[in-house]
Structures are given as C-alpha cells and as structure tokens.
Design a protein around this motif. Sequence first.
Motif, short mmCIF file in Angstrom:
data_model
loop_
_atom_site.label_atom_id
_atom_site.label_comp_id
_atom_site.label_asym_id
_atom_site.label_seq_id
_atom_site.Cartn_x
_atom_site.Cartn_y
_atom_site.Cartn_z
N VAL B 50 0.83 -1.21 0.00
CA VAL B 50 0.00 0.00 0.00
C VAL B 50 0.86 1.25 0.00
O VAL B 50 1.91 1.31 0.66
CB VAL B 50 -0.94 0.03 1.25
N GLU B 51 0.42 2.25 -0.77
CA GLU B 51 0.93 3.62 -0.63
C GLU B 51 -0.24 4.53 -0.28
O GLU B 51 -1.33 4.39 -0.84
CB GLU B 51 1.58 4.11 -1.93
N CYS B 52 0.00 5.45 0.64
CA CYS B 52 -1.04 6.40 1.05
C CYS B 52 -0.50 7.81 0.88
O CYS B 52 0.59 8.13 1.37
CB CYS B 52 -1.44 6.14 2.50
N TYR B 53 -1.24 8.64 0.14
CA TYR B 53 -0.83 10.01 -0.15
C TYR B 53 -1.77 10.97 0.55
O TYR B 53 -2.99 10.90 0.35
CB TYR B 53 -0.87 10.27 -1.66
N LEU B 54 -1.21 11.87 1.33
CA LEU B 54 -2.01 12.90 1.99
C LEU B 54 -1.70 14.24 1.32
O LEU B 54 -0.55 14.69 1.32
CB LEU B 54 -1.68 12.98 3.48
N VAL B 55 -2.73 14.83 0.73
CA VAL B 55 -2.59 16.13 0.07
C VAL B 55 -3.03 17.20 1.07
O VAL B 55 -4.21 17.28 1.42
CB VAL B 55 -3.44 16.19 -1.21
N LEU B 56 -2.09 18.01 1.52
CA LEU B 56 -2.33 18.95 2.62
C LEU B 56 -2.45 20.36 2.07
O LEU B 56 -1.54 20.86 1.41
CB LEU B 56 -1.19 18.87 3.62
N LEU B 57 -3.59 21.00 2.37
CA LEU B 57 -3.89 22.29 1.75
C LEU B 57 -4.06 23.42 2.75
O LEU B 57 -4.47 24.52 2.38
CB LEU B 57 -5.16 22.16 0.90
N GLY B 58 -3.73 23.18 4.01
CA GLY B 58 -3.87 24.23 5.02
C GLY B 58 -2.65 25.14 5.07
O GLY B 58 -1.66 24.94 4.37
N ASP B 59 -2.74 26.16 5.91
CA ASP B 59 -1.62 27.07 6.12
C ASP B 59 -0.44 26.32 6.72
O ASP B 59 -0.63 25.26 7.31
CB ASP B 59 -2.05 28.20 7.07
N PRO B 60 0.78 26.82 6.64
CA PRO B 60 1.17 28.09 6.02
C PRO B 60 1.82 27.92 4.65
O PRO B 60 2.16 28.93 4.05
CB PRO B 60 2.22 28.60 7.01
N ALA B 61 1.98 26.70 4.12
CA ALA B 61 2.76 26.50 2.90
C ALA B 61 2.13 25.50 1.94
O ALA B 61 2.78 24.57 1.47
CB ALA B 61 4.18 26.04 3.27
N PRO B 62 0.83 25.65 1.63
CA PRO B 62 0.20 24.68 0.74
C PRO B 62 0.59 24.90 -0.72
O PRO B 62 1.02 26.01 -1.05
CB PRO B 62 -1.30 25.00 0.93
N PRO B 63 0.41 23.89 -1.56
CA PRO B 63 0.07 22.51 -1.22
C PRO B 63 1.33 21.67 -0.97
O PRO B 63 2.37 21.92 -1.57
CB PRO B 63 -0.64 22.03 -2.48
N LYS B 64 1.19 20.71 -0.06
CA LYS B 64 2.23 19.70 0.12
C LYS B 64 1.59 18.32 0.05
O LYS B 64 0.40 18.17 0.35
CB LYS B 64 2.92 19.85 1.48
N THR B 65 2.38 17.34 -0.34
CA THR B 65 1.90 15.96 -0.37
C THR B 65 2.87 15.09 0.42
O THR B 65 4.09 15.14 0.19
CB THR B 65 1.80 15.44 -1.82
N VAL B 66 2.31 14.33 1.36
CA VAL B 66 3.12 13.38 2.14
C VAL B 66 2.76 11.97 1.68
O VAL B 66 1.58 11.63 1.57
CB VAL B 66 2.86 13.53 3.66
N ARG B 67 3.80 11.19 1.39
CA ARG B 67 3.61 9.80 0.93
C ARG B 67 4.05 8.82 2.01
O ARG B 67 5.18 8.94 2.52
CB ARG B 67 4.43 9.57 -0.33
#
Lengths: 192, 192
Positions: B50-67
């Motif tokens: 499994v791979e799980c990707y979290l697309v983070l859109l909150g402050d202060p530096a969006p967008p980021k993706t954690v895998r």
Amino acid sequence: MRRFAIVGHRARTSGDFSLNDLPGGAGRMDVLCRCVNTAFFLSHDLRKDVECYLVLLGDPAPPKTVRFSGVHLRSLNPDERSAAALLKKALALPCGDEFRESSPGVAVRQGGLARLIEDMPLALLHEEGDDLRNVHPLPSGYLLSDHLNFTPEEEAVVQDMPRISVGPVSLHADHAITVVQNELDRRQHGWN
Amino acid sequence: MRRFAIVGHRARTSGDFSLNDLPGGAGRMDVLCRCVNTAFFLSHDLRKDVECYLVLLGDPAPPKTVRFSGVHLRSLNPDERSAAALLKKALALPCGDEFRESSPGVAVRQGGLARLIEDMPLALLHEEGDDLRNVHPLPSGYLLSDHLNFTPEEEAVVQDMPRISVGPVSLHADHAITVVQNELDRRQHGWN
C-alpha cells in the motif's frame, strides 16, 4: 438496534489515565476509542440505532463495562481523544451493579463479559467463522476482542456463540466493525 | 500496489502543530491519521503493498503531499498520535518538487492534487458512484476527501475519474478505505 461489545483486556478502570498516552498508560484505550468511532460515526451524523459496550479489564478496579448509546450521545467527536475524554469521565464515577450515567448517552457499571452475555445475544467476530455475506439473517449484536486474544476463561464463556468472519485477513477490531456496519447498511437499504 | 490519496483541505503544512489538538490547530489532521491507519494496518501486521498520499492544503505553505509507503514504513503505530508524529516530522523538513524522505517510508514534496493525478490513475470514492461490489476489475488507486467536499476547482480536476461507491450511506474517509480494503482482500483471496 445494532450492538457492538469490545473487550479491553488491559484497559484502565479508573479515570486517572492521560489523554496523551492512550496506548500506554491507559492500556490500549486507543483501540477501544477507535471502536466507538466506527460503531457510531456516519459522514455528518451519528448512528442513533447503535449501542457500544466496552468491557474494561485493566487495573485498578476490573471488571467495568461502559455503555455508549447512540440515541442519547452528545459531545462525541471522531478523534480518539474525544471518546477517551468521555471514558475518563465515566471511569471517574463511582459505580455499582447497574448502569449509571456519566454524561449524555454514556453509562458505567461494575461487571464484565459474563454479565454482558446474560443481558443480550451476541455473535463472535472470528477469523474462522462463517463469511458475513453468507449469513442470513445477520445477528444484531457482535463481540470482539481488542489487540489481545480471548483468554481460556473467556473462550469458555463465548464457546457457544455463532462465529462470523468479515474477510480473509485478520483485521483490527474497529475495522471489523466498519465491515459489519457496511453489510448491515447494504441489507437495510436493499443493496444486496 | 494499492494506493489511497486523501485531500486534507485545512491540514497544516508545517510541523508546528500540537499532537494534543489534531482536530483543531492541525486542521482535522485526525481524519488523515485515521486514513493512514486504515490504509496500512492488519491485525498484527502492516500492509506492505500500500501507498497512502495525503494532500495537505492548510496554512502556512500549501500545497504539500506526504507519501507513506508500506514496504519501507517503520515506527507507525495504530493510534492517531503515531501517524501525526510522523507527519510533524515530514512537515518540518524543507522540501521541493521531488519526494524527500523524512523517516523510513515517509516522504514529502511540494505540490497538490493536480500533480498527484498526473503521477497515477485514481478512481473517486463518491456516494453517487457505481457499487464497489459490481466493479470488475477494481481500480488500484482511490481518491477521497476529508470531512469537507471537493471545491469547484477540485471537482474540475476529478470530473473525468471513474466514481465508485462503497455503500448506501455516506461514510468517513477512513471507513470507506476499510470497506475498499475488505473488497480487495476478498477478491485477492478468492472469497467472492
């Protein structure tokens, strides 16, 4: 009414645990909190037709049973700390043989698995049970263990229960509850 | 390989949030942590496929993706705080356009949903989609939103994806992942 009962073999039976250490000092209370989550939460709603029983067997005053009743529940949010805060409050309350309410929809009593089984019919969720999808009709009540297996004494208590499996791989208790809820939802809404 | 991608519309994009307030200050990071749990955990094992990707859109530096990559993951426990601690560490790491590892099996990059969709095929888990049980073969990748609906801009990005429903009632993202995992497990083991 749907009922889920989960045995927490090391879960603390007083309200003195820290919300910052649910897996450790609280005796894997995190497992039970996630079970409360999956028993009750819909996307933007609580399931009112559910009761969830947590059988707590850890120190210092086992056994205790905490009952969450969907129809009366207030102040429950989906995160683990939210359910744990309600448990802390319940376990801080002096209790006797009958359920005593600690907050709306949450009540606590002394007594464990043997007493609970006298109160209601339960089926055991078990890897070697019959496939959930092939059981007609489905039971209304389900018993699960936390991260530990049932003890030999508990096995003796549950040995005559029907055994139902949710799938081919062994799941955490909260995930098994989600699968049961999905199957019950599908049948209730004619999706099967 | 099974892939799950979850959009966290308000999830904090720096590591300065408190593990004691995942729903509030961290922007409903608790939702994403539960999705990591359901993506990876088996009863006494982690799902390596499994791979799980979290697309983070909150402050202060969006967008980021954690895998999160199951095959390399270490130090992940089932409780929300455990996944959140790995996220804190990832979000404290300066990152650029390519994934940079913050701990074994966890990596972070700049970029959001549009970029992720270029990297891999995803189906949308959606109340109005086709019933999961009737879709043959099932997709390997699934996209979900957190507690908020997709924005109009996001809807435009996902409009051509196949839509799949897990059941007749609207579920939390982590519960939907559990139902998908169960269906994939059943097919993989010939239970259907």
